[in-house]
Scaffold this motif. Structure first.
Motif, short mmCIF file in Angstrom:
data_model
loop_
_atom_site.label_atom_id
_atom_site.label_comp_id
_atom_site.label_asym_id
_atom_site.label_seq_id
_atom_site.Cartn_x
_atom_site.Cartn_y
_atom_site.Cartn_z
N LEU A 4 39.21 35.79 19.56
CA LEU A 4 39.89 35.52 20.82
C LEU A 4 40.51 36.80 21.34
CD1 LEU A 4 40.93 33.31 22.87
CD2 LEU A 4 43.07 33.43 21.60
N LEU A 5 40.31 37.05 22.63
CA LEU A 5 40.95 38.15 23.32
C LEU A 5 41.93 37.58 24.34
CD1 LEU A 5 37.95 40.58 24.04
CD2 LEU A 5 39.86 41.02 22.50
N VAL A 6 43.12 38.14 24.39
CA VAL A 6 44.11 37.75 25.39
C VAL A 6 44.48 38.99 26.18
CG1 VAL A 6 46.38 36.76 25.83
CG2 VAL A 6 45.01 35.88 23.93
N TYR A 7 44.29 38.92 27.50
CA TYR A 7 44.64 40.02 28.39
C TYR A 7 45.89 39.61 29.19
CZ TYR A 7 39.68 41.35 27.78
OH TYR A 7 38.45 41.69 27.27
N GLU A 8 46.87 40.48 29.23
CA GLU A 8 47.98 40.32 30.16
C GLU A 8 47.69 41.21 31.37
OE1 GLU A 8 52.87 40.71 30.51
OE2 GLU A 8 51.82 41.48 28.73
N LEU A 9 47.63 40.59 32.55
CA LEU A 9 47.21 41.31 33.75
C LEU A 9 48.32 41.31 34.78
CD1 LEU A 9 43.63 39.75 34.18
CD2 LEU A 9 44.27 41.82 32.92
N GLU A 10 48.35 42.38 35.59
CA GLU A 10 49.28 42.48 36.70
C GLU A 10 48.48 42.66 37.98
OE1 GLU A 10 52.27 45.86 38.28
OE2 GLU A 10 52.83 45.03 36.32
N ILE A 11 48.76 41.84 38.97
CA ILE A 11 48.09 41.88 40.27
C ILE A 11 49.07 42.43 41.30
CG2 ILE A 11 46.99 40.52 42.07
CD1 ILE A 11 46.21 38.49 39.90
N THR A 12 48.68 43.48 42.00
CA THR A 12 49.51 44.05 43.06
C THR A 12 48.78 43.88 44.39
OG1 THR A 12 50.41 45.70 41.54
CG2 THR A 12 50.72 46.09 43.88
N LEU A 13 49.41 43.20 45.33
CA LEU A 13 48.76 42.93 46.61
C LEU A 13 48.71 44.19 47.47
CD1 LEU A 13 50.35 39.46 47.52
CD2 LEU A 13 48.41 39.99 46.02
N GLN A 14 47.50 44.54 47.91
CA GLN A 14 47.29 45.69 48.78
C GLN A 14 47.29 45.30 50.26
OE1 GLN A 14 46.67 48.95 47.00
NE2 GLN A 14 47.73 47.45 45.71
N GLU A 15 47.14 44.01 50.52
CA GLU A 15 47.16 43.48 51.88
C GLU A 15 47.90 42.14 51.85
OE1 GLU A 15 43.03 44.88 53.91
OE2 GLU A 15 42.82 43.47 52.25
N ARG A 16 48.25 41.64 53.01
CA ARG A 16 48.91 40.34 53.08
C ARG A 16 47.94 39.25 52.66
NH1 ARG A 16 52.22 40.99 58.85
NH2 ARG A 16 53.55 42.71 58.13
N VAL A 17 48.45 38.28 51.91
CA VAL A 17 47.60 37.22 51.34
C VAL A 17 48.04 35.87 51.89
CG1 VAL A 17 46.96 36.00 49.23
CG2 VAL A 17 47.06 38.51 49.24
N PHE A 18 47.05 35.08 52.32
CA PHE A 18 47.34 33.76 52.87
C PHE A 18 46.56 32.68 52.15
CE2 PHE A 18 46.00 30.40 55.91
CZ PHE A 18 47.23 29.76 56.03
N PHE A 19 47.27 31.67 51.67
CA PHE A 19 46.70 30.41 51.21
C PHE A 19 47.40 29.29 52.00
CE2 PHE A 19 46.00 33.03 47.42
CZ PHE A 19 44.70 32.69 47.07
N ALA A 20 46.67 28.27 52.39
CA ALA A 20 47.30 27.14 53.09
C ALA A 20 47.91 26.19 52.06
CB ALA A 20 46.28 26.42 53.97
N SER A 21 48.99 26.64 51.41
CA SER A 21 49.63 25.84 50.37
C SER A 21 50.31 24.60 50.94
CB SER A 21 50.68 26.67 49.62
OG SER A 21 50.13 27.89 49.16
N SER A 148 39.79 34.78 26.35
CA SER A 148 38.33 34.71 26.28
C SER A 148 37.83 34.90 24.86
CB SER A 148 37.72 35.78 27.20
OG SER A 148 36.31 35.77 27.11
N ARG A 149 36.73 34.22 24.54
CA ARG A 149 36.06 34.42 23.25
C ARG A 149 35.07 35.58 23.33
NH1 ARG A 149 35.33 28.51 23.09
NH2 ARG A 149 33.12 28.90 23.54
N GLU A 150 34.94 36.18 24.50
CA GLU A 150 34.03 37.31 24.68
C GLU A 150 34.75 38.38 25.50
OE1 GLU A 150 31.53 35.87 28.56
OE2 GLU A 150 31.22 34.73 26.70
N GLU A 151 34.28 39.61 25.43
CA GLU A 151 34.88 40.66 26.24
C GLU A 151 34.61 40.40 27.71
OE1 GLU A 151 34.60 44.75 25.31
OE2 GLU A 151 34.33 44.40 23.15
N VAL A 152 35.64 40.60 28.53
CA VAL A 152 35.54 40.37 29.96
C VAL A 152 35.72 41.69 30.69
CG1 VAL A 152 36.54 39.16 31.94
CG2 VAL A 152 36.43 38.02 29.72
N ASP A 153 34.84 41.94 31.63
CA ASP A 153 34.95 43.15 32.45
C ASP A 153 35.98 42.88 33.54
OD1 ASP A 153 34.56 45.58 33.66
OD2 ASP A 153 32.68 45.01 34.65
N ILE A 154 37.18 43.40 33.35
CA ILE A 154 38.26 43.17 34.31
C ILE A 154 38.07 44.10 35.50
CG2 ILE A 154 40.75 43.12 34.69
CD1 ILE A 154 39.84 41.08 32.64
N PRO A 155 37.86 43.59 36.69
CA PRO A 155 37.65 44.47 37.86
C PRO A 155 38.95 45.15 38.26
CG PRO A 155 37.75 42.18 38.56
CD PRO A 155 37.79 42.16 37.06
#
Length: 249
Positions: A4-21, A148-155
């Motif tokens: 098992l692989l566990v990735y801790e990821l950080e997402i930084t918004l480069q543009e304004r993000v909209f979801f119709a929550s 993941s149980r396999e390596e993931v290519d994190i973009p």
């Protein structure tokens, strides 16, 4: 061999993000969270067609797509703000600028043919013509986990929301085969999808955020098995995309 692989990821918004929550009359609000269904598509772990052939009959295929991730042993948590979220409000106006137009139920008619021939009827559009958007501002940072149980290519970059806004992805930390242990009444301050928590775990307390397609929970007190990632940092073990029968239209 990878267990098992566990990735801790950080997402930084480069543009304004909209979801119709949430929609309140002409006010369309984005809640400061990114659901794990949206993230599964954003990371290109599952794909959806870019164009829709038949809007009337088109439906999401969460069950098919997310079940395939369960078979591969891949799971993502929702993304939680790492700071006080910054939100901005914008007004939008999609009305036509033609010489003549007419307001019809849920659609603006700008073709003169409709003025000259009263028998013609314009099909209503399933999108608003004007209103206000509340968006996540550029610079917001959100944290999440990917297992993941396999390596993931994190973009390094992904696209999010209704406007395909750009966001940067950084791997904060990575663990291989973290220890797994049972713990009682563990406080969790990040968002989880309640449908994905194993049935063997017990949720004692939580705050509910009602967003489509699945409500999320935060400030949870949970008992069950956890992966011990680092001192003071753990992740519920055995999570997988669940409730797919219920959430699929």
């Amino acid at each position: 061999m990878i267990g098992l692989l566990v990735y801790e990821l950080e997402i930084t918004l480069q543009e304004r993000v909209f979801f119709a929550s949430r929609e309140i009359d002409k006010f369309f609000l984005t809640e400061p969270v990114i659901g794990n269904y949206a993230l599964a598509y954003a990371f290109n772990l599952v794909t959806a067609p870019y164009r829709v052939g038949d809007v009337k009959n088109e439906e999401p295929v969460y069950k098919v797509d997310l079940t395939s991730l369960n078979r591969r042993g891949i799971y993502l948590t929702p993304a939680t703000p790492l700071q006080k979220p910054v939100l901005v409000v914008e007004r939008f106006n999609a009305l036509t600028d033609s010489y003549w137009y007419q307001m019809s139920p849920n659609v603006v008619v700008g073709d003169l043919a409709y003025k000259l021939d009263k028998e013609l009827k314009r099909r209503p559009a399933n999108f608003p013509q004007e209103g206000y958007l509340r968006l996540l501002a550029r610079g917001n940072r959100l944290g999440m986990f990917l297992c993941s149980r396999e390596e993931v290519d994190i973009p390094p970059y992904i696209r999010l929301g209704k406007f395909n806004s750009k966001a940067r992805v950084k791997i904060v930390q990575q663990w291989e085969n973290p220890p797994r242990m049972y713990r009682e009444d563990v406080p969790i301050d990040y968002y989880l999808n309640p449908l994905d928590i194993p049935a063997s775990s017990r949720v004692k307390l939580f705050d509910l955020l009602s967003v489509p397609p699945v409500p999320l929970i935060k400030n949870i007190v949970l008992s069950g098995e956890f992966y011990q990632l680092a001192k003071g940092k753990c992740l519920p073990a055995g999570m997988a995309f669940g409730g797919l029968e219920e959430c699929a239209p």
